[in-house]
Structures are given as C-alpha cells and as structure tokens.
Design a protein around this motif. Sequence first.
Motif, PDB file in Angstrom:
ATOM      1  N   ILE A  37      40.591  39.138  40.256  1.00 41.55           N
ATOM      2  CA  ILE A  37      40.801  38.897  41.681  1.00 41.55           C
ATOM      3  C   ILE A  37      41.992  37.945  41.810  1.00 41.55           C
ATOM      4  O   ILE A  37      41.911  36.779  41.403  1.00 41.55           O
ATOM      5  CB  ILE A  37      39.537  38.295  42.331  1.00 41.55           C
ATOM      6  N   THR A  38      43.108  38.467  42.285  1.00 39.26           N
ATOM      7  CA  THR A  38      44.310  37.635  42.379  1.00 39.26           C
ATOM      8  C   THR A  38      44.181  36.671  43.574  1.00 39.26           C
ATOM      9  O   THR A  38      43.410  36.937  44.491  1.00 39.26           O
ATOM     10  CB  THR A  38      45.562  38.503  42.596  1.00 39.26           C
ATOM     11  N   ARG A  39      44.929  35.602  43.478  1.00 37.65           N
ATOM     12  CA  ARG A  39      45.761  35.257  42.336  1.00 37.65           C
ATOM     13  C   ARG A  39      45.008  34.426  41.308  1.00 37.65           C
ATOM     14  O   ARG A  39      45.312  34.437  40.130  1.00 37.65           O
ATOM     15  CB  ARG A  39      46.976  34.426  42.809  1.00 37.65           C
ATOM     16  N   GLY A  40      43.977  33.679  41.759  1.00 34.74           N
ATOM     17  CA  GLY A  40      43.296  32.728  40.881  1.00 34.74           C
ATOM     18  C   GLY A  40      42.679  33.355  39.645  1.00 34.74           C
ATOM     19  O   GLY A  40      42.592  32.713  38.590  1.00 34.74           O
ATOM     20  N   ASP A  81      37.231  35.894  38.280  1.00 35.34           N
ATOM     21  CA  ASP A  81      37.913  35.022  39.238  1.00 35.34           C
ATOM     22  C   ASP A  81      37.854  33.584  38.718  1.00 35.34           C
ATOM     23  O   ASP A  81      37.072  33.271  37.806  1.00 35.34           O
ATOM     24  CB  ASP A  81      37.269  35.128  40.629  1.00 35.34           C
ATOM     25  N   ASP A  82      38.685  32.724  39.321  1.00 37.43           N
ATOM     26  CA  ASP A  82      38.655  31.322  38.883  1.00 37.43           C
ATOM     27  C   ASP A  82      37.409  30.614  39.392  1.00 37.43           C
ATOM     28  O   ASP A  82      36.794  29.831  38.674  1.00 37.43           O
ATOM     29  CB  ASP A  82      39.941  30.570  39.295  1.00 37.43           C
TER      30      ASP A  82
HETATM   31 MG   LIG Z   1      41.334  33.758  44.640  1.00 33.24          MG
END
Ligand SMILES: [Mg+2]
Length: 164
Positions: A39-42, A98-99
């Motif tokens: 899942i961008t950007r993280g 994801d982050d």
């Molecule tokens: Mg994100």
Amino acid sequence: MSLPDKAFPVSWDQFHRDARALAWRLAGLDQTFKAIVCITRGGLVPAAIISRELNIRLIETVCVASYHDYVNQGDMVLLKGIAPELQENGGEGVLVVDDLTDTGKTAAQVRTMLPKAHFACVYAKPKGVPTVDTFITEVSQDTWIYFPWDMGFTYQEPIAKGAR
Ligand SMILES: [Mg+2]
Ligand SMILES: O=P(O)(O)OC[C@H]1O[C@H](OP(=O)(O)OP(=O)(O)O)[C@H](O)[C@@H]1O
C-alpha cells in the motif's frame, strides 16, 4: 484533528529491525505467499525488506491516499488498483504490506479488494488492530509515529522544557 499527544520517532535502524521482525513472524506462518501488494507510499519500505527476506519477487502496488495534510484524514482516494490476476480467489496467497494501521480505514478499504489476502504491517494502533492479521508493535491511539523518511535532524527541547 490536532497532533496526537505522544510522539514515537522511528529511526532507519529501528524500522529495518522491526520490518525484519515482521518478516520473521510471517516466515513462521503455515503459508507461502506468491506476491506482495504494498500500500503506497508507506508500504513500499517494509515491502522492500520483506520481499528480500522471504524471497518474494512479484510485487504489486495499490495506491491510496487519505492523509492529505499531515495528521488529518480526509476522503480515501484510490489512485491505482490491483492487477486482476492477483485479485483472483479473493487474493488468496497474497501478502498485503503497509507501514502502519491507524484508524484501520486504509486496510479495510484494501480488504474489500483482497478479502482472502494476509494483511501485515509493522506498527498498529488499537482501532486498526482488528483490520490486520499480523503486526509487530502496538502504540496507543494518541501517539503519532514519525517515520525516518519524513524526518530531518532538528534541535530537540529538553524534556523539562516541554519536549513531546
Ligand atoms: Mg500509507
Ligand atoms: O489506518 P489509517 O487511519 O487509514 O491510516 C494508515 C495509513 O495512513 C498512512 O498512509 P497515507 O494515506 O498517509 O499515505 P502515504 O502512505 O502515502 O503516506 C499510512 O501509510 C497507512 O497507509
């Protein structure tokens, strides 16, 4: 929303260590993954580390954004969806990375696209915990996580003078 009360700054070293811990946790599952959807950007940064550790070479992105001005979440904007072949069988065998999960809205949105995928993130806040399958570190809801790619070196107030 105003800036949450507590700060949780994460260095590159710590992020690498925590993302690797996530890879270890995922390696211990009774499941192999054919692809990562980050899942961008993280999610790009942990996806790079996890893909290296687990030797997953098929990497896809789903491009969503909802925090348009630092701490305030707005409408979820889907800039790019997921390749149809990875959505077959509800995304079974796909690892979504994801982050972090905060309110859980981003993960919930991506889950509608990949209901059978495994969702993993490095950090989680309580509201987001039910939306992911695996995470490493939980922080309280009133904490803001500062990622190293968003940071620079600046002077820090001493704690006694009101550091956050
Ligand atoms: Mg994100
Ligand atoms: O659980 P939620 O409340 O939905 O928040 C979590 C999401 O918010 C951040 O992304 P953001 O939308 O800020 O975009 P970015 O990854 O491009 O920074 C973060 O990387 C997660 O994807």
